[in-house]
Design an enzyme around this catalytic site. Sequence first.
Site, short mmCIF file in Angstrom:
data_model
loop_
_atom_site.label_atom_id
_atom_site.label_comp_id
_atom_site.label_asym_id
_atom_site.label_seq_id
_atom_site.Cartn_x
_atom_site.Cartn_y
_atom_site.Cartn_z
N ASP A 22 1.07 -1.45 -0.28
CA ASP A 22 -0.54 -0.46 -0.18
C ASP A 22 0.72 1.00 -0.06
O ASP A 22 2.20 1.92 0.51
CB ASP A 22 -0.97 -0.30 1.27
CG ASP A 22 -1.99 0.52 1.14
OD1 ASP A 22 -2.38 1.43 -0.12
OD2 ASP A 22 -2.88 1.36 2.37
N ARG A 26 0.27 7.68 -2.44
CA ARG A 26 0.57 8.78 -1.99
C ARG A 26 2.56 8.67 -2.71
O ARG A 26 3.00 9.91 -1.80
CB ARG A 26 0.99 8.27 -0.18
CG ARG A 26 -0.74 8.56 0.10
CD ARG A 26 -0.92 7.75 1.43
NE ARG A 26 -1.78 6.45 1.64
CZ ARG A 26 -1.55 5.92 2.15
NH1 ARG A 26 -1.43 5.91 3.44
NH2 ARG A 26 -1.70 4.20 1.70
N ARG A 35 -0.57 8.66 -10.29
CA ARG A 35 -0.28 7.98 -9.62
C ARG A 35 0.52 6.26 -10.02
O ARG A 35 0.81 5.75 -9.42
CB ARG A 35 -1.87 7.32 -9.08
CG ARG A 35 -2.53 8.28 -7.90
CD ARG A 35 -4.11 7.88 -8.41
NE ARG A 35 -4.42 6.98 -7.62
CZ ARG A 35 -4.30 6.75 -6.38
NH1 ARG A 35 -3.94 7.43 -5.34
NH2 ARG A 35 -4.19 4.81 -5.51
N HIS A 39 2.74 3.53 -8.96
CA HIS A 39 2.39 1.61 -9.17
C HIS A 39 4.81 1.30 -10.04
O HIS A 39 4.81 0.54 -9.37
CB HIS A 39 1.75 1.73 -10.44
CG HIS A 39 0.08 2.27 -9.32
ND1 HIS A 39 0.27 1.36 -8.01
CD2 HIS A 39 -0.79 2.53 -9.69
CE1 HIS A 39 -0.97 1.79 -8.15
NE2 HIS A 39 -2.01 2.68 -8.59
N LEU A 133 10.37 -20.91 -3.64
CA LEU A 133 9.61 -19.96 -3.31
C LEU A 133 8.08 -20.03 -4.08
O LEU A 133 8.45 -19.54 -5.00
CB LEU A 133 10.63 -18.80 -3.47
CG LEU A 133 9.58 -17.09 -3.71
CD1 LEU A 133 9.06 -17.49 -1.93
CD2 LEU A 133 10.30 -15.82 -3.72
#
Length: 244
Positions: A22, A26, A35, A39, A133
Site C-alpha cells: 500500500d 501517496r 499515481r 505503481h 519459493l
Amino acid sequence: MEVVGKKDLLPEAPKHIAIIMDGNGRWAGKRAMSRLKGHEQGAKAVREVIKGCRELGIPYLTLFAFSSENWRRPKEEVNHLMGLFKFFFNKEINELVDAGVKVDFIGNISKLPDDVQKLSKELVERTSHNSALTLTIALSYGGRAEIVESAVRLAEDIASGKVSAADLSEGSFEGYLETKDIPDPDMIIRTSGEKRLSNFLLWQSAYSELIFQDVLWPDYTRNDLQDAINEFYSRNRRYGAVSG
Ligand code: FPP
C-alpha cells in the site's frame, strides 16, 4: 538493526509471508508525480521482496497486487496497472524461472484482459517445476468472494453426493479455497501505515501476525522486510493456548 539471517532461522521461522502493498499513490503524490509512476516504482519493490525472500529462504510469499474493489479506480489507472502487470511478467519471467520461483495466482483471473490472462498462465506453466519459493499473486482477489465461491463448490459436491455435509470440517473446507496448496500466512505485512486487512486472505489470516509498517510501498527494501521478520520473532505465538 539486529539481523536474523537464514543461518539462524529459529524453529518458528515464518514460512509464509503475505503483503498488502500500500502507498503507491501517496508516494507519487509526495513527489508531485502521477499515481501511475507510484505503481511503476512499486513494481521495483516487488522485485526487492522476491529477492529478499529467496535470500532468507522463505518458502512462500503472497502479494496483494489488485483487489476485487480496485476495479472501481479510474479507467486510466486500471489500464495502467494491467499494462504494468504485463510488462513485469514479461520482463521477469526468465529470471523467475532461473531463480527457482514457482508462480501462482489467486483471484478472479477471468476478469483480467486476455493478454494478461495469457501471460499469467504462461508464467504459471513455465515455473510449475520450481520449488524454492512459491510466489502467489492475488489479482482481482477478494477474501469474501473466495469464501463464497468455495462454499458454492462445496454445495455442488454435497448435492452430487461426492461429500457428506455431516463430514464437513474446517480442514475439509480449506480444500475448497484457492490457497489449498499453501500454508496459512504466518505474518501479513501492510505498508503505508494503514491498519486494515481490506478483504485479503480473510479465512487464512485467522492466526497470522499482523505487521504494520509506515514505509510507503515503492520505498520498501529488503531491510524493511528484515525489520518485519524481526518484529514477527519478537511476538509470542500461542494459538490461544498458554505459553510453555
Ligand atoms: C496500493 O497503493 C497498490 C496497488 C493497488 C497496486 C499494487 C501494484 C503494484 C505494487 C504494481 C506491481 C505489482 C506486481 C505484482 C508486478 P495505492 O494505489 O492504494 O496507494 P495509496 O493508498 O497511497 O493511494
